[in-house]
Design an enzyme around this catalytic site. Sequence first.
Site, mmCIF file in Angstrom:
data_model
loop_
_atom_site.group_PDB
_atom_site.id
_atom_site.type_symbol
_atom_site.label_atom_id
_atom_site.label_comp_id
_atom_site.label_asym_id
_atom_site.label_seq_id
_atom_site.Cartn_x
_atom_site.Cartn_y
_atom_site.Cartn_z
ATOM 1 C CG ASP A 83 -2.046 -1.003 1.095
ATOM 2 O OD1 ASP A 83 -2.309 -1.442 -0.030
ATOM 3 O OD2 ASP A 83 -2.654 -1.357 2.125
ATOM 4 C CD GLU A 87 2.172 -0.392 9.402
ATOM 5 O OE1 GLU A 87 2.429 -1.384 10.097
ATOM 6 O OE2 GLU A 87 2.261 0.769 9.809
ATOM 7 C CE1 TYR A 322 -4.120 1.721 1.365
ATOM 8 C CE2 TYR A 322 -3.278 3.878 1.963
ATOM 9 C CZ TYR A 322 -3.368 2.530 2.200
ATOM 10 O OH TYR A 322 -2.719 1.973 3.279
ATOM 11 N NE ARG A 324 -5.471 1.441 6.870
ATOM 12 C CZ ARG A 324 -5.645 0.286 6.239
ATOM 13 N NH1 ARG A 324 -5.208 0.156 4.995
ATOM 14 N NH2 ARG A 324 -6.245 -0.738 6.831
ATOM 15 C CG HIS A 368 -2.284 8.585 0.104
ATOM 16 N ND1 HIS A 368 -2.087 8.379 1.440
ATOM 17 C CD2 HIS A 368 -1.264 7.965 -0.527
ATOM 18 C CE1 HIS A 368 -1.005 7.648 1.622
ATOM 19 N NE2 HIS A 368 -0.487 7.390 0.442
#
Length: 889
Positions: A83, A87, A322, A324, A368
Amino acid sequence: MSKSLVIVESPAKAKTIGKYLGKDFEVLASVGHIMDLPKNDIGVELAKRTFEPTLIVSPGKEKVVVQLKKAGAKADHIFLAPDPDREGEAIAYHLAIQLGTSPKEKLKIQRVTFNEITKKAVQEAFNHARDVDQNLVDAQQTRRVLDRLVGYQISPLLWDKVRRGLSAGRVQTVAVRLIVEREREIGAFKPVEYWTLDALLHPEKQNEKTLKARFIGIDGEPARVANGKDKDGKDQYIANALADKTQMDAVKTDLEAAQWSLVSVQSREQQRRPMAPFITSQLQRDASSKLGFNVRRTMGVAQRLYEGVDLGPEGTTGLITYMRTDSPRVSPDAKESAREWIAKNLGEKYLPATPNEYKGKKDAQDAHEAIRPTDASRTPESIAKYLSDEQLKLYRLIWQRFVASQMMPAIFDITTAKIAAKSAKTGKTYDFRVSGSVLRFDGFLKVYEVVEDKDDDDESKNKLPSLDGVKALALEKLEDEQHFTSPPPRYNEASLVKVLEERGIGRPSTYASIISTIQDREYVTKITGRFYPTEIGVVVCDLLVKNFPYIFDPQYTARLEEELDDIEEGKEKWTDLMNGFYDHFEEELKVAENSMEDIKRMEVKTNEKCELCGSPLLLKWGKFGSFFACSAYNKKDKNSCTFTKENTAAKPDLNTPEAQDAGEQEEYCENCGKVMVLRRGPFGMFMACPDYNADPPCRTFRKLSQKQQQKQSTPQPTGEMCPQCGLPLVLRQGSYGEFVSCSGYPKCKYVKQNLIEGMKCPKCGTGDLAERKAKRGNIFWGCTNYPKCDFTSNYKPVTEKCPECGSPYLLEKTLKSGVYLECPNKKKGAEEEAPAAKKRGKKPAQPEPGTAVACGYSKRIGDAPPPPTAETHGPVAEKSGDKRELQPA
């Protein structure tokens, strides 16, 4: 032709991406992180203050790493595609460590990221492959090291001072602190009385048109009631209200002979602009208020929508970007896609002249996009048959919010009428006001429904009759109502996420884990959707906040998040942050080691008296929290008073109607959002995803704590009676699995055993043979005369004589090739059995005295059962090292 290897985190994501890349690419899944800090050691260098972490392959991931290494050795190129966040970058970095063990192998490794899993986005990502971003890795590594230092260095204090097994979390403790502080606000709250007055009026010559006006003041002075001070010390007031019934009765008496007139009518236009597309926290809050989803369920369902859903002829397709993110930014192509759908399906009047733009908290362009559908033309209705109910609900919410964000504002006509009541008795003029509105153009509301604040007195809810030419009004009725101010509400998941976001505590990717962790650790409990702190939660929170005031300060925690952002952007070195943090932490740790209150050994005198002997009661601390114990108790005197009682005042009140109606809260899989199911395995009960064995599988499970297992294990009646005392027998859940015992325990200690009928112990000849279960869950058979007789067998003895050597019994063995009856004196059987028995500290079955040591008898009697699965046997128990830092399931 060259072959490329692509590595992602999950099998579902691998399946979707593999479809887009073709046969020249092999797509494998790492199934999450493959490396982490060791469990049995702090794993961080502190002596020289380098803070370098010691990373090892995560237990249970050895086979995955070997598989990836083999595939990587054969590939000409390796693309790491976890991703697109910190993380994911850390997972990519760990993969690069394992696969790039030589300079040649390092050269063929590259990182690819995509915000949506669509064919265009995935293929475009491979045209812009890059190296692993060390700044992102450092930011994630810093968070991990911070949490490890706090967890492994504070938890031993809690073990010693409160209770073994407790754990301290850097951000989770702050979240618990917010809940504890809110509970204390509620406990200290003193309600304020106030009264409101409404007048039902109509034009004098038009009785059918009634309007309700609110009393707002006298002679131009606003009516208000003092309501304490705010957090900054400023006076607060309740508007349009009187303090008590005496004042209200005086006003009503004065209005009995008043003349009512319309003073003015003002109209204005009001626009309501559409809201930005979802960011993570807003999606979690809207999913809670509109769909009733908790945070974990929301993120789990969103994860599956992002990774891809099978749309029949269209194949597996990623449906949303995505999930998050804290940026409302949207790509130009996505805006144009939404505008095309609006123009085609709703008409040009709903389309702004230019695309709507939205800015987040930061002016800088975030990494993002907002959460949006990958294709605005893919309406919820067009794919409804391919989605589960919860997937459809969440996708519709995301789609509607995104499309609405590119639409025209809604327009209301707001009308406000001011009314005066002139008292004939006192000459005072009482001021009233009524407002209302009419929706003139629905705009974005045609697509997206706005959830109104329950506490908001929204003027747009009212509709006024025409007041053209009206001057005098006639009173129909006065309606007064008594109110009391309410305490601040307890946090639910949505409001807790909101306050965490507002105060900068945690980040979008951490909210779900924060909320799950504080519940798993039993620091808070949820009743009818609201968080209550438990007694242990309050005790731990108070100790940590008192002894670590700097580290667990919400403002400092938020400042650390900002510094992590600076590390991600390359503005700060991660070791500089760690040094600044550890200076404060080490100082507070030294003080806490010497001064932290010893709760475990506390004995506080109280004014309460023992119900048995009248002696004063002491407040003490035990395994399950605080309790009252008689001060006359003497451990050495068996005849001393042993009276104890629970300290109910320190625990959440579970006898309230709200608590009684709460029932069991459903738990949702954090990866796919489905309702978790309770399973029972050899190591106890656990919660598991129902798709554990699906294609692709969702290998999510969560072990239950001992206390949770006890709660789930309510004794069930069997219909049998105890042969010793005559009370009913019940099925219980113990440390080693299920067992049947007397309901009269502890007075009657009868436990029903599974005996082999008609067979006595071949060693002592008097005891029966009973089925037993070892700590690891394996079954064995032993003599009921233990410990006088130590006969045990790893295989079930059968009352059948060996036709070859005359042994009085045979053994039933289940092997891969089938089920067999074999002689206990069979040499091969003894060799097979001995190592396993030795490993468990048990002796193999003993040969009958006087019989031959070796016997070759073996007879196949059936097929082997299917291999165990998580559904039938549950997750494998992990070897526990240092338990100071709880690991997520």
